[in-house]
Structure formats: structure tokens, C-alpha cells
Scaffold this motif. Sequence first.
Motif, short mmCIF file in Angstrom:
data_model
loop_
_atom_site.label_atom_id
_atom_site.label_comp_id
_atom_site.label_asym_id
_atom_site.label_seq_id
_atom_site.Cartn_x
_atom_site.Cartn_y
_atom_site.Cartn_z
N ALA A 21 0.91 -1.22 0.12
CA ALA A 21 0.03 -0.01 -0.10
C ALA A 21 0.75 1.16 0.10
CB ALA A 21 -0.80 -0.18 1.25
N ASP A 22 1.86 1.31 0.82
CA ASP A 22 3.10 2.47 0.60
C ASP A 22 3.83 2.36 -0.35
OD1 ASP A 22 4.70 0.41 1.34
OD2 ASP A 22 5.10 1.18 3.17
N GLY A 23 3.71 1.80 -1.55
CA GLY A 23 4.62 1.41 -2.61
C GLY A 23 6.21 1.35 -2.23
N CYS A 24 6.54 1.04 -0.99
CA CYS A 24 7.84 0.40 -0.61
C CYS A 24 8.47 -0.67 -0.70
CB CYS A 24 8.06 1.02 0.86
SG CYS A 24 7.91 2.73 0.94
N ARG A 25 7.32 -1.75 -1.00
CA ARG A 25 7.64 -3.24 -1.00
C ARG A 25 6.93 -3.68 -2.30
NH1 ARG A 25 5.82 -5.41 4.50
NH2 ARG A 25 4.56 -4.06 4.42
N VAL A 26 7.48 -4.80 -2.68
CA VAL A 26 6.92 -5.48 -3.70
C VAL A 26 6.97 -7.13 -3.40
CG1 VAL A 26 7.54 -6.28 -5.98
CG2 VAL A 26 7.76 -4.01 -5.52
N VAL A 27 5.93 -7.84 -3.84
CA VAL A 27 5.73 -9.21 -3.71
C VAL A 27 5.68 -9.79 -5.16
CG1 VAL A 27 3.35 -9.37 -3.38
CG2 VAL A 27 4.56 -11.07 -2.47
N ALA A 41 7.10 -17.34 -3.35
CA ALA A 41 6.84 -15.85 -3.19
C ALA A 41 7.96 -15.15 -2.43
CB ALA A 41 5.47 -15.46 -2.42
N ARG A 42 8.32 -14.03 -3.08
CA ARG A 42 9.33 -13.40 -2.62
C ARG A 42 9.08 -11.60 -2.38
NH1 ARG A 42 14.57 -15.87 -3.37
NH2 ARG A 42 14.20 -17.52 -4.71
N LEU A 43 9.55 -11.56 -0.96
CA LEU A 43 9.22 -10.02 -0.62
C LEU A 43 10.46 -9.15 -1.10
CD1 LEU A 43 7.42 -10.17 2.70
CD2 LEU A 43 6.58 -9.67 0.42
N TRP A 44 10.13 -7.99 -1.59
CA TRP A 44 11.41 -7.09 -1.98
C TRP A 44 11.19 -5.60 -1.00
CZ3 TRP A 44 14.64 -9.75 -5.26
CH2 TRP A 44 13.99 -10.84 -5.84
N ASP A 45 12.39 -5.21 -0.58
CA ASP A 45 12.04 -3.91 0.28
C ASP A 45 12.85 -2.97 -0.91
OD1 ASP A 45 13.65 -2.67 3.32
OD2 ASP A 45 12.17 -1.64 1.80
N LEU A 46 11.94 -1.89 -1.31
CA LEU A 46 12.91 -1.11 -2.28
C LEU A 46 13.22 0.21 -1.54
CD1 LEU A 46 9.85 -0.95 -4.84
CD2 LEU A 46 11.94 -2.32 -4.69
N VAL A 47 13.31 0.27 -0.45
CA VAL A 47 13.79 1.19 0.32
C VAL A 47 14.85 0.87 1.45
CG1 VAL A 47 12.04 2.96 -0.11
CG2 VAL A 47 11.91 1.47 1.67
N GLU A 48 15.56 -0.19 1.25
CA GLU A 48 16.44 -0.96 2.23
C GLU A 48 17.42 -0.02 2.44
OE1 GLU A 48 19.77 -1.63 1.57
OE2 GLU A 48 20.17 -3.41 2.34
N ARG A 49 18.03 1.04 1.57
CA ARG A 49 19.23 1.98 1.82
C ARG A 49 18.93 2.89 3.11
NH1 ARG A 49 19.18 2.15 -3.52
NH2 ARG A 49 20.61 0.67 -4.46
N GLU A 96 14.26 -9.02 3.49
CA GLU A 96 15.18 -7.67 2.79
C GLU A 96 16.01 -8.26 1.89
OE1 GLU A 96 18.50 -5.22 5.21
OE2 GLU A 96 17.61 -6.89 6.19
N GLN A 97 16.22 -7.35 0.94
CA GLN A 97 17.28 -7.57 -0.19
C GLN A 97 18.47 -6.90 -0.29
OE1 GLN A 97 15.02 -5.26 -0.85
NE2 GLN A 97 16.03 -3.76 -1.62
N ARG A 98 19.56 -7.37 -1.06
CA ARG A 98 20.80 -6.66 -1.03
C ARG A 98 20.60 -5.96 -2.29
NH1 ARG A 98 23.08 -11.77 1.28
NH2 ARG A 98 21.99 -12.39 -0.50
#
Length: 189
Positions: free
Chosen positions: A89-95, A103-111, A119-121
Motif C-alpha cells: 500500500a505504501d509502494g515501498c515493498r513488492v511481492v 513468493a518473494r518480498l522485496w524492500d525497495l527502500v532498504e538503503r 530484505e534484499q541486497r
Amino acid sequence: AMFSPADDLVVTTGGDQRAVVWETDKGLPVYAVLDHINVVAGATFSPEGSRLLTWSPDKSARVYAACDGRPLFTLSGHTQDVSAGGFSADGCRVVTGSGDATARLWDLVERSGQKVVAEQRCAPGLGRRGSDVCRAQTAFSEQRRALLGATFSNDGRWFATAGVDRIARVYDATTGEPVATLPEQTQPV
């Protein structure tokens, strides 16, 4: 085809390895993204409309700036086709969901220091056209067979997967813990 949240843009995908973003009212192309090396199976805009997510049988998903198609992230790590994707909903993560039954979760604001269960690298600038390459650290594999769907709930608390095994599952988006297994359907879900 999928409309942007403001309905001013629509994205189409297809077998020509590209996603095209169009002006809704004029039917004119705004830009095309050409980074996948296989069919673009689907695309969606982030809830606030600033990003575009695409996915493909090339085992990747990609995130672009919705205004101009500039590549932001390459989401790689699935071992088979990526068949579904969605933003939180906040646009910061992707599934993403895949034929590899994960299924994989991706954090687009990890930095920024935000940590989520998957969490992804990111390797800055190593993707096609200079996008960051991200790898998820956690995959969810409760499904027995290929996933056909993966999405976040509207409030971002949950994500759900559905697959060829005719079962849908709900997970806590913060912890990754399974919450519910929905009754088996008579056809793939």
C-alpha cells in the motif's frame, strides 16, 4: 492492461518483450520499457503512481519510474518464470510469485535502514540500463506447485499467494508467518 492510480496512464504488456505506457485520453505512447529478455507477462503501477512494476518468464521483475520509464530495480532470484507481482500500500515493498513455487518480498527502500522480513541486497547500477539489482533473502514456499498470483492487502499488513495447487495462502507481511490457508478450490487459483 492496467491503469495508473490517477487514470491518466495505462500500461500494456505482451509477447514483444516490452511494456508500453500510454496516455489514457489520447492513446499516445509515453514510453516503452524493453529490459526483459522474454515476454512481459504483467505490469502494475504502485498505489501512489510513481513506480511501475513488470514481471516476466525471464525469471525477473523490474521496477521503473512511472513518469519516464527510467529503470530503478531489477528483482532477481526466482529460478523459474515470474508470474505475478504487486506493490504494498505504501509502494515501498513488492511481492512476486513464480513458477518455482515461491513468493518473494522485496524492500525497495532498504538503503533507508527499513528492515522487512525479506530484505534484499541491492548492487547499485549493475542491472540492465544501470538499474540496481536486488536479491531477496527470504522466499516463501508453502505452495506445492507454481504460483499464479501474489498480492498485498490494501492496508499492507498481509500478502497472499495462489497457485496451480488450487490453494491460496495468506501471510503476515511483517514477519512472513503463515496466517491462513484458504480451502482448496476445484481449479487453479
